[in-house]
Design an enzyme around this catalytic site. Structure first.
Site, PDB file in Angstrom:
ATOM      1  N   GLY A  38       0.801  -1.221   0.000  1.00  0.00           N
ATOM      2  CA  GLY A  38       0.000   0.000   0.000  1.00  0.00           C
ATOM      3  C   GLY A  38       0.831   1.266   0.000  1.00  0.00           C
ATOM      4  CB  ALA A  39       1.710   3.733   1.584  1.00  0.00           C
ATOM      5  CD  GLU A  51       6.823   2.292   7.766  1.00  0.00           C
ATOM      6  OE1 GLU A  51       6.079   1.988   6.817  1.00  0.00           O
ATOM      7  OE2 GLU A  51       7.285   1.463   8.555  1.00  0.00           O
ATOM      8  CG  ASN A  52      10.321   5.343   2.613  1.00  0.00           C
ATOM      9  OD1 ASN A  52      10.729   4.247   2.923  1.00  0.00           O
ATOM     10  ND2 ASN A  52       9.534   5.560   1.569  1.00  0.00           N
ATOM     11  CG  HIS A  61      -0.697   2.306   8.547  1.00  0.00           C
ATOM     12  ND1 HIS A  61      -1.094   1.312   9.414  1.00  0.00           N
ATOM     13  CD2 HIS A  61       0.532   1.946   8.098  1.00  0.00           C
ATOM     14  CE1 HIS A  61      -0.136   0.398   9.492  1.00  0.00           C
ATOM     15  NE2 HIS A  61       0.859   0.755   8.695  1.00  0.00           N
ATOM     16  CD  GLU A  62       2.217   3.676   5.226  1.00  0.00           C
ATOM     17  OE1 GLU A  62       3.304   3.555   5.810  1.00  0.00           O
ATOM     18  OE2 GLU A  62       1.476   2.706   4.940  1.00  0.00           O
ATOM     19  CG  HIS A  90       4.463   3.314  10.286  1.00  0.00           C
ATOM     20  ND1 HIS A  90       4.598   2.375  11.275  1.00  0.00           N
ATOM     21  CD2 HIS A  90       3.913   2.661   9.226  1.00  0.00           C
ATOM     22  CE1 HIS A  90       4.139   1.201  10.834  1.00  0.00           C
ATOM     23  NE2 HIS A  90       3.714   1.349   9.597  1.00  0.00           N
ATOM     24  CD  GLU A 148       3.795  -2.177   9.647  1.00  0.00           C
ATOM     25  OE1 GLU A 148       2.709  -1.564   9.682  1.00  0.00           O
ATOM     26  OE2 GLU A 148       4.793  -1.740   9.033  1.00  0.00           O
TER      27      GLU A 148
END
Ligand code: TRP
Ligand code: ZN
Length: 879
Positions: A267-268, A270-271, A303-304, A307, A326
């Site tokens: 999905g994506a 979180e860098n 969500h990202e 993080h 997670e």
């Protein structure tokens, strides 16, 4: 067979012998080769007692090492070894600078791990172990380093150059190239590294943090997607505010960037400061995206973003701890969604996902605890267990502690471990220390797999006005653990009287009573709870809000369930009672030999929901929807795919016949609501009316087909258009949908997101014999095997139709195995995900078991990637 299938164990964890204090990358993008120079400040790790002077850096199979330098001097070949893909540098001093130069070819990278090209842009995906494909490195999450990244590339083709952190400098070079330097002041593991080079447009916004700092928010997309950024930006701002208010967590850089890429395995990501998103999970506008897509995007953006604290500021010591970030982050994004939208509806959706997919995983050959004890390939453990069950486990801590102590616990966790790489034990310890609550038994949730079953029985003693509840728990054996210790879990409940009113509770011991609600503290294999002062035989409302990820059996009578389904004040439990009734009725429909007759009491219950205009329409939609075939399969000891499908179709038809007028009235009422809006009310009305339209179209009447065609023709919004088209595709007469599918394609062929829906609607049609159609879709010019979204749209959607995937002749299995083989080398992670359902043959009928195993054997006999090998070999071993 495969060669490299080594098992990694949690028990073997050792701290790294060396640390990398700073990482300076110089990445020069060229047409044929991209050169990566990495200058690492290396130091012996005082926390390690390993005396070795050897520095071992991981690399990938496709990187070409050009040169190694120590403290500025080129090392000769005898000073290091290159074995497998590990670079071992001999006789390292306690402090030194190591510089390597590597050549890579991102344009040939189809696995989408490391640096790769998606369309015309370069981008990265480094979690879990992709960074080693960019350069030799200590590619492990407990190796934190401060990164500076210099990127250079052709200026016209790649005008935008991005990396983590803050921009330091940029400028032009002579040969038509330009460069940019980025610096991230926060130490981070390599899996959070990111960079992007491409021709992108930017949309800006601003957020002021609670302490008054201004943060620039930027979304980068390809020019043709510039109108699809608003939703993600506003979701991002809502998330930033919510994390301050709910968790006291403020953003920590002056810049937060999001980039949308078309080719992405998940999905994506979180860098730090530079989140990278699958285009499908960030781009939206009302004309092209359904309500469900808007909701999903908001959840993923949240969500990202979350993080940044739960994952980045406090990260994982090793990949066995994946659920640390997670599970906690899924819990946080679910809290965000329920605080922002409807809590009951969100809970119903999450529980449905968990019970359908996680329970299946927990009962299959890939079953693992939320903190696995071993793995071959970590990519296989980005699972519904680690994510969704992990979130349930955090949710149970929240229930056991209460909101206030949970917040004390999360504050302590973030304060205590800021800047560290820690374990799930550290998380639980912070929760226990802050609350004073003993969570030692609770930790079994981290080490034992399998779904516990609670058997609940009760007695009522009228003379003494006592009500006794007895709860027995048991958990089936799984590969990693045969005998399970009892779990500690919170069982939220209430007692209802004959009118459906909650009774006052007086519990002897073993739980916390809050008003008319109570949380039982379940700790033993068998436990009895006694309620005093109960003046009539109560109806227990058990596992309110689904307070634990378990299966609960209690011998409810139909009368009791009908009362709960209409009166329970807990939205989740009300829905759950309704589902129990529908499951029971569907079970009867499955075995009905003659014409199935729907129980009148059930019809009355469904009718009262449909006509109740005071109820949240989104909730009504959930109440009247039948459980999915996949969930029905979970309730059967031996899964009979055909029986489930036929029984469920019988039920759908019976409901439509019994409630035709109410369904039509409800459709009309929810359809005529004026111009398009995205309020919760309007979204709920669309969900409800499309549910009604689906039921009506089981009747095979021209008037309802016209209704669907008219709704399609109106082109009001993608929710309505997509629903109408899907319903028509589901009709046996293909002439109803063929012209509309052509029209849809004509309108939207330039839009990758909508095209994905076009593929998915056709490939996912739950009609028998769709394989030929699906194979034809693979040959469509817009299909691309290298694009994971397209593979998910076609192959993933096909597999969700059980009558097709499980077709009795085995053609579905053979097709999926073919696809696994086609993807095995090019994208192992995708291939392994497709292979997982093939492994779950155990609960199917014998003929299907054999057909599935035959395909697994066929896969087993070929040269497999580590990812696929783990899935296939475990399926053949752990039966
Ligand atoms: N950390 C990401 C998330 O949950 C997951 C992820 C994105 C990922 N891309 C990946 C995991 C590729 C493994 C491989 O938000
Ligand atoms: Zn995540």
């Amino acid at each position: 067979m495969t060669t490299n299938s080594q098992v990694i164990y949690l028990k073997d964890y050792q701290v790294p012998v060396f640390t990398i204090e700073t990482t300076d990358l110089d990445i020069r993008i060229g047409d044929e080769y991209t050169s990566v120079v990495a200058r690492l400040k290396v130091k012996r790790n005082p926390a390690s007692n390993n005396p070795s002077s050897e520095l071992a850096l991981q690399g990938g199979k496709d990187i070409k090492l050009q040169e190694v330098m120590m403290n500025g001097l080129i090392l000769d070949a005898s000073s290091y070894d290159l074995e497998g893909s590990v670079l071992s540098v001999h006789q390292c001093p306690d402090t030194f600078e190591l510089t390597t130069e590597c050549l890579i070819q991102p344009q040939l990278n189809t696995s989408l791990e490391g640096l790769y090209k998606s369309g015309g842009m370069y981008c990265t995906q480094c979690e879990a172990e992709g960074f080693r494909n960019i350069t030799y490195y200590l590619d492990r999450p407990d190796a934190l380093s401060i990164f500076t990244t210099r990127i250079s590339a052709d200026k016209t083709t790649y005008p935008i150059l991005l990396a983590n952190g803050n921009p330091l400098e940029h400028g032009d070079l002579d040969n038509g190239e330009h460069f940019a330097v980025w610096h991230d002041p926060f130490p981070k593991p390599a899996y959070l590294f990111a960079m992007v080079a491409g021709d992108l447009v930017r949309q800006d916004d601003l957020f002021t943090t609670q302490s008054g700092r201004q943060v620039d928010l930027q979304i980068f997309v390809e020019a043709h997607n510039s109108h699809k950024c608003d939703h993600a930006l506003s979701a991002l701002k809502r998330s930033m505010l919510w994390d301050e208010q709910k968790y006291g967590r403020e953003y920590d850089l002056d810049l937060f960037m999001i980039v949308a890429v078309d080719d992405f395995n998940m999905g994506a990501m979180e860098n730090k400061g530079l989140n990278i998103f699958n285009s499908d999970c960030v781009l939206a506008d009302p004309a092209t995206s359904s309500d469900a897509t808007f909701e999903r995007i908001e959840g993923i953006v949240a969500h990202e973003y979350f993080h940044n604290w739960s994952g980045n500021r406090v990260t994982c010591r090793d990949w066995f701890q994946l659920s640390l970030k997670e599970g906690f982050t899924v819990f946080r994004d679910a809290q965000y969604t329920s605080d922002t939208y409807s809590a009951a509806v969100k809970r119903i959706e999450d529980v449905t996902l968990l019970r359908t997919h996680q329970f299946a995983e927990d009962a299959g050959p890939m079953a693992h605890p939320i903190r696995p004890a071993s793995y071959m390939e970590i990519n296989n453990f980005y699972s519904v267990t680690v994510y969704e069950k992990g979130a349930e486990v955090v949710g149970m801590i929240h229930t056991l502690l209460g909101a206030e102590l949970f917040r004390k616990g999360s504050d302590l966790y973030f304060d205590r471990h800021d800047g560290q790489a820690v374990t799930t034990d550290d998380f639980v310890a912070a929760m226990a220390d802050a609350s004073g609550i003993d969570l030692s038994q609770f930790k079994h949730w981290y080490s034992q797999a399998g779904t516990p079953t609670l058997e609940v029985t009760d007695t009522y003693d009228a003379a003494n006005q006592q009500y006794c509840l007895t709860i027995e728990q048991s958990t089936p054996a799984t590969a990693e653990c045969q005998e399970k210790s009892p779990f500690h879990l919170p069982l939220r409940m209430a007692l209802l009287d004959a009118q459906g009113l909650e009774m006052p509770l007086q519990l002897q011991t073993g739980g916390m009573v809050q008003g008319h609600n109570c949380v039982l503290n379940i700790t033993q294999a068998r436990q009895t709870f006694i309620f005093e002062g109960i003046n009539e035989h109560p109806i227990p409302s058990l596992l309110r809000g689904f307070s634990a990820p378990v299966k609960l059996n209690y011998a409810y009578t139909q009368t009791q369930l009908l009362l709960l389904a209409s009166k329970d004040q807990d939205g989740f439990s009300r829905w759950e009672a309704c589902q129990r009734l529908l499951i029971e009725a569907t079970r009867q429909a499955m075995s009905a030999t003659t014409d199935y007759h729907l129980d009148e009491a059930l019809v009355t219950m469904l009718r009262s929901s449909l006509v109740d205009e005071a109820l949240d329409p989104a909730m009504v939609a959930k109440l009247v929807q039948l459980p999915s075939e996949a969930y029905l399969a979970e309730t059967q000891a031996t899964v009979d795919v055909d029986q489930i499908h036929t029984g469920r179709e019988t039920m759908r038809l019976a409901i439509a016949m019994a409630l035709e007028n109410e369904l039509l009235a409800c459709y009309q009422r929810c359809h005529n609501i004026g111009s398009f809006s995205q309020t919760g009310e309007a979204i709920g009305q669309r969900a409800l009316k499309n549910t009604c339209l689906g039921y009506l179209n089981t009747l095979n009447k021209a008037s309802y087909q016209t209704l669907a065609q008219t709704q399609y023709a109106l082109q009001a919004n993608m929710t309505d258009v997509g629903a109408a088209l899907s319903i028509l595709i589901g009709q046996k007469n293909a002439d109803l949908s063929t012209p509309l599918l052509a029209d849809f394609y004509q309108r939207w062929q330039g839009d990758a997101q909508v095209l994905g829906q076009w593929f998915a609607m056709q490939a996912g049609a739950n009609l028998r014999g769709r394989l030929g159609h699906v194979k034809a879709l693979l040959e469509h010019p817009a299909f691309d095997l290298r694009n994971p979204n397209k593979v998910r749209s076609v192959v993933g959607s096909f597999m969700r139709s059980a009558i097709n995937f499980h077709a009795a002749d085995g053609s579905g299995y053979e097709f999926v195995a073919d696809m696994v083989l086609r993807l095995n080398a090019s994208n192992p992670m995708m291939a392994a995900n497709l292979a997982k359902p093939l492994g779950r043959f155990k609960r199917h009928t014998l003929g299907r078991q054999q057909l599935m195993q035959a395909q697994l054997q066929r896969l087993h006999q070929t040269e497999l990637s580590k990812d696929v090998f783990e899935v296939v070999s475990k399926a053949l071993t752990n039966r």
